[in-house]
Design an enzyme around this catalytic site. Structure first.
Site, short mmCIF file in Angstrom:
data_model
loop_
_atom_site.label_atom_id
_atom_site.label_comp_id
_atom_site.label_asym_id
_atom_site.label_seq_id
_atom_site.Cartn_x
_atom_site.Cartn_y
_atom_site.Cartn_z
N HIS A 306 131.46 61.19 106.89
CA HIS A 306 131.61 59.77 106.55
C HIS A 306 132.42 59.65 105.28
O HIS A 306 132.28 60.47 104.38
CB HIS A 306 130.23 59.11 106.36
CG HIS A 306 130.29 57.63 106.45
ND1 HIS A 306 130.62 56.84 105.39
CD2 HIS A 306 130.09 56.81 107.51
CE1 HIS A 306 130.61 55.58 105.78
NE2 HIS A 306 130.30 55.52 107.06
N ASP A 363 126.70 57.01 114.31
CA ASP A 363 127.11 57.13 115.71
C ASP A 363 126.56 58.36 116.42
O ASP A 363 126.70 58.49 117.63
CB ASP A 363 128.64 57.15 115.80
CG ASP A 363 129.25 55.82 115.41
OD1 ASP A 363 128.64 54.80 115.76
OD2 ASP A 363 130.31 55.81 114.76
#
Ligand code: CMC
Length: 427
Positions: A306, A363
């Site tokens: 991320h 996700d």
């Protein structure tokens, strides 16, 4: 604490104010940089650039903290429902009962989507990607709701907001039903906001719609977890499009396109495809780990890493737990969940991932729940968009109410210097 930062250039030193956020983040305010020094900053991907001051979402990537309007995501996911969270994100405070009822009834009053919109939907082939369809339909809504463009007063903006929160789920459901070859469905005003979304998506023409609390709770939680995530790619897109004073619907349509990409919201679809590929490859996680680490292979471990989190994405923790619970409650035994857990364990122990602080993101597990809820893989990113809608709206509203200037970065030009035109027959 420093109140000013110095930049030395060309034998001179310049002072710039340091801005402090409510959670003590510090930023050099360089608004006067170019006029004072002639310099601009260069920061591809905006890794070090704050584009705005915002009071909506706080994120500490090192500590793995996420809060909407000050409330920890863990608490909201457990105690609030999606519509309350949408209100919180957009207007800044949790609604009381009356405010929530009014908000919901204002939304219900706007849930009709013009029948003419069906002709636009019909123009798409069944094979069209749902994100493209959704972005186009959201943009097409403008033609049927022209006042959503001119949101110069708070009252106009409020109307555009409730209209969008009302009509967007209808478009999402139509996108899915077209894909599944089902007749289009209209909502039922007696249902809750998320129940109604589920009904519009899955009601069979020949069957009564039955509410399954486990399914609705799981969906509600997933939508809350996706509600906002400060200045990510799609949100920045919404803000920058809106900064030209484009209307709310047009700005959101652009945000949907930004979310579509596999490095952003499209990762949830890519994760499931990756897990299915590993399953078809006899569960050979080692092979995919090696591919992810190979710098000559473009493959990345989807659902890992991320831009901001250099620790566990708190949303991933909640979703992992929810995946276990939802699958157990629905009696679903999905071998993909075990592959995901195995892959996560391997990555968390692997020096490549440890050194780069790559952890599972939102996700990584969400697709497993979507799959258990019967949502087709290429609708996963649409579900992300549905959850992110209140966040995009909140960010658009904040930006417009502050009357922020048009977003327009600069560049460092590295092309050809001036040269003379060469006629076609001389080239
Ligand atoms: N698999 C393998 N290596 C990775 C991965 C990954 N998933 N993510 C980052 N890296 C490596 C990358 O190759 C680089 O290595 P090196 O320093 O040797 O060049 C290093 O880690 C830093 O990566 P980066 O690309 O510079 O980091 P970024 O902040 O630009 O990218 C990211 C963040 C999310 C785009 C990236 O981690 C990624 O592509 N992840 C997979 C896609 C994904 O899951 N996206 C969903 C993000 S969360 C939902 C959302 O908000 O959209």
């Amino acid at each position: 604490m420093a109140e000013e930062a110095q930049i030395s250039f060309g034998g001179k030193t310049y002072d710039f104010p340091v801005v402090e956020g409510t959670e003590n983040e510090l930023a050099i305010d360089i608004k006067a940089l170019r006029s004072a020094t002639g310099l601009i900053t260069l920061d591809p991907g905006f890794k070090n650039t704050g584009s705005c001051e915002s009071a909506i979402t706080f994120l500490d990537g090192e500590k793995g903290i996420l809060r909407y309007r000050g409330y920890p995501i863990e608490e909201l996911a457990e105690k609030a429902d999606f519509l309350e969270v949408a209100y919180l994100l957009i207007f800044g405070e949790l609604p009381n009962t009356q405010e929530l009822e009014k908000f919901h009834s204002d939304i219900k009053a706007e849930s009709h989507v013009d029948e003419e919109m069906k002709k636009i939907l019909d123009g798409f082939p069944k094979s069209a990607h749902p994100m493209g369809v959704l972005s186009s339909l959201t943009s097409a809504l403008i033609a049927f709701n022209p006042s959503s463009v001119d949101v110069t007063s708070e009252a106009d903006l409020y109307h555009a907001i409730v209209r969008l929160l009302a009509k967007f789920p209808v478009l999402v459901s139509w996108t899915l039903r077209k894909k599944m070859g089902l007749p289009l469905d209209y909502g039922d005003d007696s249902l809750g906001y998320v129940q109604n979304i589920h009904k519009m998506m899955f009601k069979r023409p020949n069957r009564e719609y039955e509410i399954n609390d486990t399914v609705i709770e799981a969906l509600d939680k997933l939508l809350i977890l996706h509600g906002d995530h400060e200045q990510n790619c799609s949100t920045s897109t919404v803000r920058i499009v809106g900064s030209s004073h484009a209307g709310l619907f047009a700005s959101i349509s652009a945000g949907i396109s930004a979310l579509w990409g596999p490095l952003h919201g499209g990762a949830n679809m890519a994760v499931l495809q990756m897990l299915e590929a590993i399953q078809a490859d006899d569960g050979d996680t080692k092979k995919y780990m090696a591919k992810a680490k190979d710098k000559n292979d473009p493959f990345r471990l989807m659902g890992f890493g991320h831009r901001v989190y250099k620790n566990f994405d708190p949303r991933a923790r909640i979703i992992k737990k929810a995946a276990d619970e939802v699958l157990a409650q629905l009696g679903v035994d999905d071998p993909i969940l075990n592959i995901a857990k195995g892959l996560e364990k391997e990555a968390l122990e692997d020096p490549y991932f440890v050194e780069r602080k790559l952890y599972p993101n939102v996700d990584f597990y969400s697709g497993i729940i979507y799959r258990a809820l019967g949502i087709p893989v290429d609708m996963f990113t649409v579900m992300f968009a549905l959850g992110r809608l209140p966040g995009w709206i909140a960010q658009y509203r904040e930006m417009r109410l502050k009357n922020e200037p048009i977003g327009r970065p600069r560049q460092v030009y590295v092309g050809e210097n001036k040269r003379s035109f060469v006629p076609l027959n001389k080239r």
